[in-house]
Design an enzyme around this catalytic site. Structure first.
Site, mmCIF file in Angstrom:
data_model
loop_
_atom_site.group_PDB
_atom_site.id
_atom_site.type_symbol
_atom_site.label_atom_id
_atom_site.label_comp_id
_atom_site.label_asym_id
_atom_site.label_seq_id
_atom_site.Cartn_x
_atom_site.Cartn_y
_atom_site.Cartn_z
ATOM 1 N N LEU A 138 0.831 -1.201 0.000
ATOM 2 C CA LEU A 138 0.000 0.000 0.000
ATOM 3 C C LEU A 138 0.868 1.255 0.000
ATOM 4 O O LEU A 138 0.732 2.108 -0.866
ATOM 5 C CB LEU A 138 -0.928 0.003 1.221
ATOM 6 C CG LEU A 138 -1.865 1.210 1.338
ATOM 7 C CD1 LEU A 138 -2.841 1.262 0.165
ATOM 8 C CD2 LEU A 138 -2.636 1.178 2.668
ATOM 9 N N ILE A 170 7.902 -2.379 2.905
ATOM 10 C CA ILE A 170 7.029 -3.547 2.849
ATOM 11 C C ILE A 170 7.646 -4.711 3.634
ATOM 12 O O ILE A 170 8.642 -5.305 3.202
ATOM 13 C CB ILE A 170 6.760 -3.974 1.393
ATOM 14 C CG1 ILE A 170 6.328 -2.766 0.541
ATOM 15 C CG2 ILE A 170 5.734 -5.084 1.364
ATOM 16 C CD1 ILE A 170 5.069 -2.070 1.022
ATOM 17 N N GLU A 371 1.635 1.705 9.959
ATOM 18 C CA GLU A 371 0.201 1.390 9.984
ATOM 19 C C GLU A 371 -0.605 2.495 10.671
ATOM 20 O O GLU A 371 -1.497 2.249 11.476
ATOM 21 C CB GLU A 371 -0.045 0.017 10.615
ATOM 22 C CG GLU A 371 0.570 -1.078 9.753
ATOM 23 C CD GLU A 371 0.262 -2.479 10.215
ATOM 24 O OE1 GLU A 371 -0.822 -2.682 10.789
ATOM 25 O OE2 GLU A 371 1.108 -3.368 9.998
#
Length: 392
Positions: A138, A170, A371
């Site tokens: 993302l 990632i 996150e």
């Protein structure tokens, strides 16, 4: 090599709220961590490499998709079980928990929720058993807190999609067998695609130079005219809400995991304070040290109560994204502050690898950012309580 003496701390008798199954799941994960991971984690952190031989063990304790139904290879457990496993993994190392929670919440979860039945049957059993490892694409070089601005895109070429773009930061990327990638179609709508290793034009260079999460492998995802079969698009949901729902699951796991890191720092600091003598008495007898320790267990206990209730809401399907954001932000902030206080109790000993505190502290500097950053989660709560959007 440090002996892992951790036994647990339960000041408010939280175990009374757990079922026997919950306690068995937690204790099984704890025993595996103490036997298989604690003896090697400092070396893995120093080497900057994730010990890939641990993947099978993570799978065996239910660390990959524990809430995924058994028909797809998961354990069919509830959300509190998932949280307890994340707590025990991060009690050892945040990078260990990252490997598990990425696979569970960012790879298996979207395939289960938004994939086709064929995709579930093809990928989920292998991911649950650890035979396959996945990653989640993302974040981009220019789009972190604003994922909706992504430039990674795909075009419909008739019999396949042509994917171009790049993702970075990632977890699991350097060795992942597949990636759940979020990209825009020609109309600008976000969709999830499953990109498999070996597809021409798909590469996963390793990112180096990290001072945090060193026992977790981090990389980039590069897509240069990658031909993705049409059957690899997940049709169940599109739009930015799709990847954000996956992040809800991952953030929930982080909220539990951060408690584990805090518990480990507290455990070490308490034991050290009882053993370390200055001025002819254990330093645990001095007021300022007792203040630190009392505040630590108070904040841990508050987080335990907070997160257990969130787990109940998740089990009932009633937890909101904003509630999850609050728990993630609070618990990671709590953990990093406890790590810093614990380091002070140990004095100079707190900075060497005979103890895990400095490693936890460095790891949590990443966890407080990824996150959803500390500040972004604060604004999510602000928007939820005021109805006003401060992002734009």
């Amino acid at each position: 090599m440090r002996t892992d003496q951790y036994q647990g701390h339960d000041y408010y008798l939280m175990d009374d709220l757990l079922t026997e199954e919950h306690k068995l799941i937690r204790d099984t994960a704890r025993a595996w961590v103490k036997k298989e991971v604690s003896p090697i984690i400092e070396k893995a952190f120093e080497d900057g490499k994730f010990p890939r031989h641990l993947i099978k063990g993570i799978a065996e304790i239910g660390g990959f998709g524990p809430y995924i139904p058994t028909e797809y290879g998961g354990a069919g457990l509830d959300q509190i079980s998932y949280g307890l496993i994340m707590q025990e993994l991060e009690r050892c190392d945040s990078g260990l928990r990252s490997t598990s929670s990425v696979q569970s919440s960012l790879v298996m979860y979207p395939i289960w929720k938004y994939g086709t039945e064929e995709q579930r049957q093809k990928f989920l059993p292998g991911l649950a058993s650890g035979e396959l490892v996945g990653c989640f694409g993302l974040t981009e070089p220019d789009h972190g807190s604003n994922p909706g601005g992504m430039t990674t895109n795909f075009k419909d070429m008739g019999d396949h999609y042509l994917l171009n773009g790049a993702k970075m930061w990632i977890s699991n990327a350097p060795f992942a067998d597949l990636a759940v990638v979020w990209a825009k179609d020609e109309s600008g709508r976000i969709h999830g695609l499953i990109v498999e290793r070996g597809m021409e034009g798909f590469s996963t260079p390793t990112m180096t130079g990290k001072w945090s999460l060193r026992a977790s492998d981090t990389g980039e995802l590069i897509f240069e005219d990658v031909k993705v079969p049409k059957e690899n698009l997940m049709p169940g949901r599109s739009g930015l809400g799709a990847p954000l729902s996956c992040l809800d699951s991952a953030r929930y796991g982080i909220a539990w995991g951060a408690i584990g890191a805090a518990l480990d720092c507290y455990d070490i600091a308490l034991r050290y304070a009882k053993e370390r003598k200055q001025f002819d008495r254990p330093i645990a007898g001095f007021q300022l040290q007792q203040k630190k320790l009392a505040e630590m267990i108070t904040e841990i206990t508050k987080a335990q109560l907070f997160t257990h209730r969130l787990g109940q809401l998740r089990n009932e399907g009633r937890a909101t994204s904003a509630q999850i954001s609050m728990a993630k932000r609070n618990n990671v902030d709590m953990a990093i502050n406890i790590a810093r206080e614990a380091r002070q109790i140990l004095g100079g000993m707190g900075i060497i690898n005979e103890y895990p505190i400095m490693r936890h502290m460095m790891n949590l500097e990443s966890v407080i950012t990824y996150e959803g950053t500390h500040d972004i989660h604060l604004l999510i709560t602000g928007m939820d309580i005021t109805g006003e959007n401060a992002f734009k």
